[in-house]
Design a protein around this motif. Structure first.
Motif, PDB file in Angstrom:
ATOM      1  N   ASN A  61       0.593  -1.283   0.013  1.00 33.42           N
ATOM      2  CA  ASN A  61       0.145   0.092   0.007  1.00 33.42           C
ATOM      3  C   ASN A  61       0.748   1.416  -0.066  1.00 33.42           C
ATOM      4  N   GLY A  62       0.286   2.279  -0.752  1.00 31.43           N
ATOM      5  CA  GLY A  62       1.311   3.306  -0.854  1.00 31.43           C
ATOM      6  C   GLY A  62       2.070   3.719   0.187  1.00 31.43           C
ATOM      7  N   ASN A  63       3.284   3.550   0.195  1.00 29.25           N
ATOM      8  CA  ASN A  63       4.202   3.788   1.360  1.00 29.25           C
ATOM      9  C   ASN A  63       5.663   4.304   0.369  1.00 29.25           C
ATOM     10  N   ASN A  64       6.756   4.564   1.355  1.00 32.90           N
ATOM     11  CA  ASN A  64       7.838   4.841   0.717  1.00 32.90           C
ATOM     12  C   ASN A  64       8.642   3.750  -0.227  1.00 32.90           C
ATOM     13  N   VAL A  65       8.498   2.556   0.338  1.00 29.37           N
ATOM     14  CA  VAL A  65       8.743   1.486  -0.225  1.00 29.37           C
ATOM     15  C   VAL A  65       8.264   1.268  -1.605  1.00 29.37           C
ATOM     16  N   ALA A  66       6.962   1.021  -1.751  1.00 32.24           N
ATOM     17  CA  ALA A  66       6.211   1.056  -2.958  1.00 32.24           C
ATOM     18  C   ALA A  66       6.731   2.053  -3.922  1.00 32.24           C
ATOM     19  N   ASP A  67       6.728   3.502  -3.263  1.00 30.18           N
ATOM     20  CA  ASP A  67       6.863   4.445  -4.392  1.00 30.18           C
ATOM     21  C   ASP A  67       8.510   4.267  -5.031  1.00 30.18           C
ATOM     22  N   GLU A  68       9.145   3.822  -4.173  1.00 33.44           N
ATOM     23  CA  GLU A  68      10.766   3.749  -4.439  1.00 33.44           C
ATOM     24  C   GLU A  68      10.953   2.448  -5.632  1.00 33.44           C
ATOM     25  N   PHE A  69       9.765   1.429  -5.070  1.00 38.11           N
ATOM     26  CA  PHE A  69       9.861   0.219  -6.218  1.00 38.11           C
ATOM     27  C   PHE A  69       9.222   0.737  -7.552  1.00 38.11           C
ATOM     28  N   ASN A  70       8.341   1.338  -7.387  1.00 38.23           N
ATOM     29  CA  ASN A  70       7.542   1.831  -8.927  1.00 38.23           C
ATOM     30  C   ASN A  70       8.493   2.621  -9.578  1.00 38.23           C
ATOM     31  N   ASP A  71       9.255   3.501  -9.003  1.00 38.74           N
ATOM     32  CA  ASP A  71      10.028   4.637  -9.624  1.00 38.74           C
ATOM     33  C   ASP A  71      11.390   3.697 -10.093  1.00 38.74           C
ATOM     34  N   LYS A  72      12.009   2.965  -9.547  1.00 39.28           N
ATOM     35  CA  LYS A  72      13.056   2.438  -9.617  1.00 39.28           C
ATOM     36  C   LYS A  72      13.023   1.074 -10.755  1.00 39.28           C
ATOM     37  N   VAL A  73      11.995   0.372 -10.408  1.00 39.61           N
ATOM     38  CA  VAL A  73      12.076  -0.893 -11.206  1.00 39.61           C
ATOM     39  C   VAL A  73      10.728  -0.610 -12.200  1.00 39.61           C
ATOM     40  N   VAL A  74       9.631  -0.332 -11.808  1.00 38.05           N
ATOM     41  CA  VAL A  74       8.687  -0.347 -12.979  1.00 38.05           C
ATOM     42  C   VAL A  74       8.754   0.907 -13.678  1.00 38.05           C
ATOM     43  N   GLY A  75       9.437   1.920 -13.283  1.00 36.53           N
ATOM     44  CA  GLY A  75       9.654   3.359 -14.029  1.00 36.53           C
ATOM     45  C   GLY A  75       8.339   4.192 -14.344  1.00 36.53           C
ATOM     46  N   LYS A  76       7.609   3.962 -13.267  1.00 41.79           N
ATOM     47  CA  LYS A  76       6.220   4.855 -13.147  1.00 41.79           C
ATOM     48  C   LYS A  76       6.234   5.275 -11.837  1.00 41.79           C
ATOM     49  N   SER A  77       5.580   6.521 -11.716  1.00 42.81           N
ATOM     50  CA  SER A  77       5.168   7.009 -10.425  1.00 42.81           C
ATOM     51  C   SER A  77       3.937   5.996  -9.779  1.00 42.81           C
ATOM     52  N   SER A  78       3.613   6.041  -8.611  1.00 42.52           N
ATOM     53  CA  SER A  78       2.354   5.731  -8.180  1.00 42.52           C
ATOM     54  C   SER A  78       1.040   5.815  -8.638  1.00 42.52           C
ATOM     55  N   SER A  79       1.036   7.083  -9.021  1.00 38.48           N
ATOM     56  CA  SER A  79      -0.312   7.679  -9.777  1.00 38.48           C
ATOM     57  C   SER A  79      -0.290   7.142 -11.037  1.00 38.48           C
ATOM     58  N   GLN A  80       0.667   7.057 -11.761  1.00 36.22           N
ATOM     59  CA  GLN A  80       0.862   6.637 -13.239  1.00 36.22           C
ATOM     60  C   GLN A  80       0.605   5.025 -13.220  1.00 36.22           C
ATOM     61  N   LEU A  81       0.891   4.644 -12.318  1.00 29.77           N
ATOM     62  CA  LEU A  81       0.672   2.844 -12.224  1.00 29.77           C
ATOM     63  C   LEU A  81      -0.596   2.783 -11.676  1.00 29.77           C
ATOM     64  N   ASN A  82      -1.138   3.665 -10.896  1.00 32.75           N
ATOM     65  CA  ASN A  82      -2.832   3.276 -10.518  1.00 32.75           C
ATOM     66  C   ASN A  82      -3.623   3.504 -11.955  1.00 32.75           C
ATOM     67  N   ALA A  83      -3.150   4.644 -12.794  1.00 31.08           N
ATOM     68  CA  ALA A  83      -3.975   4.768 -13.969  1.00 31.08           C
ATOM     69  C   ALA A  83      -3.704   3.616 -14.935  1.00 31.08           C
ATOM     70  N   TYR A  84      -2.542   3.320 -14.987  1.00 29.00           N
ATOM     71  CA  TYR A  84      -2.438   2.153 -15.837  1.00 29.00           C
ATOM     72  C   TYR A  84      -3.188   1.090 -15.352  1.00 29.00           C
ATOM     73  N   TRP A  85      -3.402   0.526 -14.016  1.00 29.17           N
ATOM     74  CA  TRP A  85      -4.153  -0.764 -13.797  1.00 29.17           C
ATOM     75  C   TRP A  85      -5.596  -0.384 -13.763  1.00 29.17           C
ATOM     76  N   SER A  86      -6.058   0.861 -13.586  1.00 26.79           N
ATOM     77  CA  SER A  86      -7.321   1.437 -13.710  1.00 26.79           C
ATOM     78  C   SER A  86      -7.859   1.119 -15.107  1.00 26.79           C
ATOM     79  N   LYS A  87      -7.168   1.594 -16.174  1.00 23.91           N
ATOM     80  CA  LYS A  87      -7.572   1.266 -17.451  1.00 23.91           C
ATOM     81  C   LYS A  87      -7.455  -0.273 -17.905  1.00 23.91           C
ATOM     82  N   LEU A  88      -6.562  -1.074 -17.400  1.00 22.37           N
ATOM     83  CA  LEU A  88      -6.522  -2.625 -17.670  1.00 22.37           C
ATOM     84  C   LEU A  88      -8.027  -3.281 -16.989  1.00 22.37           C
TER      85      LEU A  88
END
Length: 135
Positions: A61-88
């Motif tokens: 759930n939205g915490n520093n670990v999730a934000d850092e993982f999303n940025d470093k590994v997935v290459g998206k901010s948490s809000s971008q990732l939420n939008a991505y999954w909402s669309k799917l």
């Protein structure tokens, strides 16, 4: 004196922000996975490990670990990732990974499920899981 205290607090905060992220799997999982494959798993583009075993990713759930993982590994901010999954989800093309509350919840889940993958603060790693990558 106030400036020294503020500088100390900022230093402590920056260490927690710069903590390494450990990607973990069940201790019995023998698969090797690189960053590209991890990204595909967390974007729903890959559904199994290299050996064909179905993969069950978990997020935090939205915490520093999730934000850092999303940025470093997935290459998206948490809000971008939420939008991505909402669309799917809206188009019926995917279901986002389950979200757990903290590092310990991820460790418990991954250690109990042979097909799972998750991420935690690298300082929280235990012997009950296997680290496959650090970012």
């Amino acid at each position: 004196m106030k400036k020294l205290i503020l500088a100390g607090l900022l230093s402590v905060c920056s260490f927690s922000i710069l903590a390494d992220i450990a990607v973990i799997v069940n201790a019995n999982n023998g698969n090797a996975i690189d960053q590209t494959e991890i990204k595909k798993i967390y974007l729903g583009k890959s559904k199994s490990f290299a050996d064909g075993t179905k993969v069950n990713p978990v997020n935090q759930n939205g915490n520093n670990v999730a934000d850092e993982f999303n940025d470093k590994v997935v290459g998206k901010s948490s809000s971008q990732l939420n939008a991505y999954w909402s669309k799917l989800v809206f188009t019926g093309k995917g279901t986002p990974p389950e979200k757990l509350d903290n590092d310990q919840a991820v460790i418990d889940f991954v250690s109990s499920n042979a097909d799972s993958i998750g991420y935690i603060d690298s300082s929280k790693v235990t012997d009950s899981v296997k680290v496959i990558a650090t970012f």
